[in-house]
Design a protein around this motif. Structure first.
Motif, mmCIF file in Angstrom:
data_model
loop_
_atom_site.group_PDB
_atom_site.id
_atom_site.type_symbol
_atom_site.label_atom_id
_atom_site.label_comp_id
_atom_site.label_asym_id
_atom_site.label_seq_id
_atom_site.Cartn_x
_atom_site.Cartn_y
_atom_site.Cartn_z
ATOM 1 N N ARG A 37 0.840 -1.207 0.000
ATOM 2 C CA ARG A 37 0.000 0.000 0.000
ATOM 3 C C ARG A 37 0.873 1.254 0.000
ATOM 4 O O ARG A 37 0.631 2.194 -0.748
ATOM 5 C CB ARG A 37 -0.933 -0.005 1.215
ATOM 6 C CG ARG A 37 -1.867 1.169 1.266
ATOM 7 C CD ARG A 37 -2.815 1.109 2.445
ATOM 8 N NE ARG A 37 -3.817 0.080 2.230
ATOM 9 C CZ ARG A 37 -3.951 -1.020 2.961
ATOM 10 N NH1 ARG A 37 -3.134 -1.236 3.967
ATOM 11 N NH2 ARG A 37 -4.886 -1.902 2.703
ATOM 12 N N LEU A 66 -2.639 -6.665 -5.337
ATOM 13 C CA LEU A 66 -3.290 -5.428 -5.772
ATOM 14 C C LEU A 66 -4.786 -5.629 -5.940
ATOM 15 O O LEU A 66 -5.581 -4.736 -5.634
ATOM 16 C CB LEU A 66 -2.670 -4.929 -7.083
ATOM 17 C CG LEU A 66 -1.276 -4.324 -6.980
ATOM 18 C CD1 LEU A 66 -0.730 -4.013 -8.355
ATOM 19 C CD2 LEU A 66 -1.281 -3.083 -6.104
ATOM 20 N N ARG A 67 -5.175 -6.804 -6.415
ATOM 21 C CA ARG A 67 -6.604 -7.106 -6.505
ATOM 22 C C ARG A 67 -7.225 -7.179 -5.121
ATOM 23 O O ARG A 67 -8.350 -6.744 -4.907
ATOM 24 C CB ARG A 67 -6.820 -8.429 -7.243
ATOM 25 C CG ARG A 67 -6.719 -8.267 -8.730
ATOM 26 C CD ARG A 67 -7.016 -9.506 -9.484
ATOM 27 N NE ARG A 67 -8.199 -10.204 -9.030
ATOM 28 C CZ ARG A 67 -8.536 -11.415 -9.421
ATOM 29 N NH1 ARG A 67 -7.774 -12.067 -10.268
ATOM 30 N NH2 ARG A 67 -9.621 -12.001 -8.971
ATOM 31 N N LYS A 68 -6.471 -7.762 -4.176
ATOM 32 C CA LYS A 68 -6.972 -7.874 -2.805
ATOM 33 C C LYS A 68 -7.142 -6.488 -2.172
ATOM 34 O O LYS A 68 -8.089 -6.253 -1.422
ATOM 35 C CB LYS A 68 -5.996 -8.705 -1.979
ATOM 36 C CG LYS A 68 -6.502 -9.129 -0.639
ATOM 37 C CD LYS A 68 -5.508 -10.066 0.007
ATOM 38 C CE LYS A 68 -6.130 -10.775 1.166
ATOM 39 N NZ LYS A 68 -5.229 -11.752 1.763
ATOM 40 N N LEU A 69 -6.218 -5.574 -2.481
ATOM 41 C CA LEU A 69 -6.309 -4.207 -1.972
ATOM 42 C C LEU A 69 -7.300 -3.354 -2.750
ATOM 43 O O LEU A 69 -7.550 -2.212 -2.381
ATOM 44 C CB LEU A 69 -4.932 -3.532 -2.031
ATOM 45 C CG LEU A 69 -3.883 -4.008 -1.051
ATOM 46 C CD1 LEU A 69 -2.562 -3.327 -1.319
ATOM 47 C CD2 LEU A 69 -4.331 -3.765 0.380
ATOM 48 N N ARG A 70 -7.827 -3.901 -3.846
ATOM 49 C CA ARG A 70 -8.775 -3.218 -4.722
ATOM 50 C C ARG A 70 -8.170 -1.949 -5.321
ATOM 51 O O ARG A 70 -8.806 -0.908 -5.396
ATOM 52 C CB ARG A 70 -10.067 -2.899 -3.972
ATOM 53 C CG ARG A 70 -10.781 -4.157 -3.514
ATOM 54 C CD ARG A 70 -12.040 -3.882 -2.766
ATOM 55 N NE ARG A 70 -12.927 -3.054 -3.577
ATOM 56 C CZ ARG A 70 -13.930 -2.363 -3.086
ATOM 57 N NH1 ARG A 70 -14.187 -2.396 -1.809
ATOM 58 N NH2 ARG A 70 -14.696 -1.642 -3.862
ATOM 59 N N VAL A 71 -6.909 -2.043 -5.730
ATOM 60 C CA VAL A 71 -6.228 -0.935 -6.375
ATOM 61 C C VAL A 71 -6.655 -0.901 -7.832
ATOM 62 O O VAL A 71 -6.627 -1.904 -8.525
ATOM 63 C CB VAL A 71 -4.697 -1.090 -6.282
ATOM 64 C CG1 VAL A 71 -3.994 -0.026 -7.103
ATOM 65 C CG2 VAL A 71 -4.266 -1.020 -4.839
ATOM 66 N N SER A 72 -7.074 0.270 -8.300
ATOM 67 C CA SER A 72 -7.419 0.433 -9.703
ATOM 68 C C SER A 72 -6.553 1.542 -10.276
ATOM 69 O O SER A 72 -5.982 2.349 -9.552
ATOM 70 C CB SER A 72 -8.900 0.759 -9.862
ATOM 71 O OG SER A 72 -9.192 1.986 -9.241
ATOM 72 N N LEU A 90 -6.158 4.093 -4.652
ATOM 73 C CA LEU A 90 -6.493 3.213 -3.532
ATOM 74 C C LEU A 90 -7.852 3.631 -2.996
ATOM 75 O O LEU A 90 -8.056 4.791 -2.652
ATOM 76 C CB LEU A 90 -5.462 3.336 -2.414
ATOM 77 C CG LEU A 90 -4.176 2.569 -2.603
ATOM 78 C CD1 LEU A 90 -3.157 3.006 -1.573
ATOM 79 C CD2 LEU A 90 -4.433 1.094 -2.490
ATOM 80 N N PRO A 91 -8.805 2.717 -2.919
ATOM 81 C CA PRO A 91 -10.106 3.087 -2.366
ATOM 82 C C PRO A 91 -9.993 3.425 -0.882
ATOM 83 O O PRO A 91 -9.231 2.818 -0.148
ATOM 84 C CB PRO A 91 -10.954 1.853 -2.595
ATOM 85 C CG PRO A 91 -10.010 0.746 -2.777
ATOM 86 C CD PRO A 91 -8.740 1.331 -3.309
#
Length: 97
Positions: A37, A66-72, A90-91
Motif C-alpha cells: 500500500r 493489488l486485486r486484494k487491496l482493490r487498487v485500480s 487506492l479506495p
C-alpha cells in the motif's frame, strides 16, 4: 481406454504409472500488504514487475495482492493528451487533500 475418453495414449500411460496423487505444496505469499500500500502511494505509476523487484516477490503475487487491496488505475485526465498517464487509486484514501 484412450479412445474411450478421447485423450492421448501417453496420458493414459502416465496415469497408470502414477496412480497416486502428488501432494500439493502450501501456497504462501510473503508480501506485506501495508508495504505494498505504501509502495503504491510512493510510486503510483510503477509497473507490477518494478513493485515485485522492490518488495522481493513475484509479479503474480503483486497482481493478486493489488486485486486484494482493490487498487485500480485511473487516467490522469488533468494532463494534456501527450502527457496523459495512468496513476494508481487506492479506495478509501484521500488522494488530493
Amino acid at each position: 481406454m484412450a479412445t474411450w475418453f478421447d485423450v492421448g495414449v501417453a496420458s493414459v500411460t502416465r496415469w497408470i504409472k502414477n496412480i497416486y496423487r502428488k501432494p500439493q505444496g502450501l501456497r504462501r505469499r510473503k508480501i506485506d500488504l501495508d508495504a505494498l500500500r505504501q509502495d503504491v502511494l510512493d510510486y503510483p505509476d510503477a509497473y507490477q514487475y518494478e513493485r515485485a523487484k522492490r518488495l522481493g516477490v513475484t509479479q503474480n503475487a503483486i497482481f493478486l495482492a493489488l486485486r486484494k487491496l482493490r487498487v485500480s488505475y485511473k487516467k490522469n485526465t488533468a494532463a494534456s493528451w501527450d502527457e496523459r498517464r495512468r496513476t494508481a487509486f487506492l479506495p478509501g484514501k484521500n488522494q488530493g487533500a
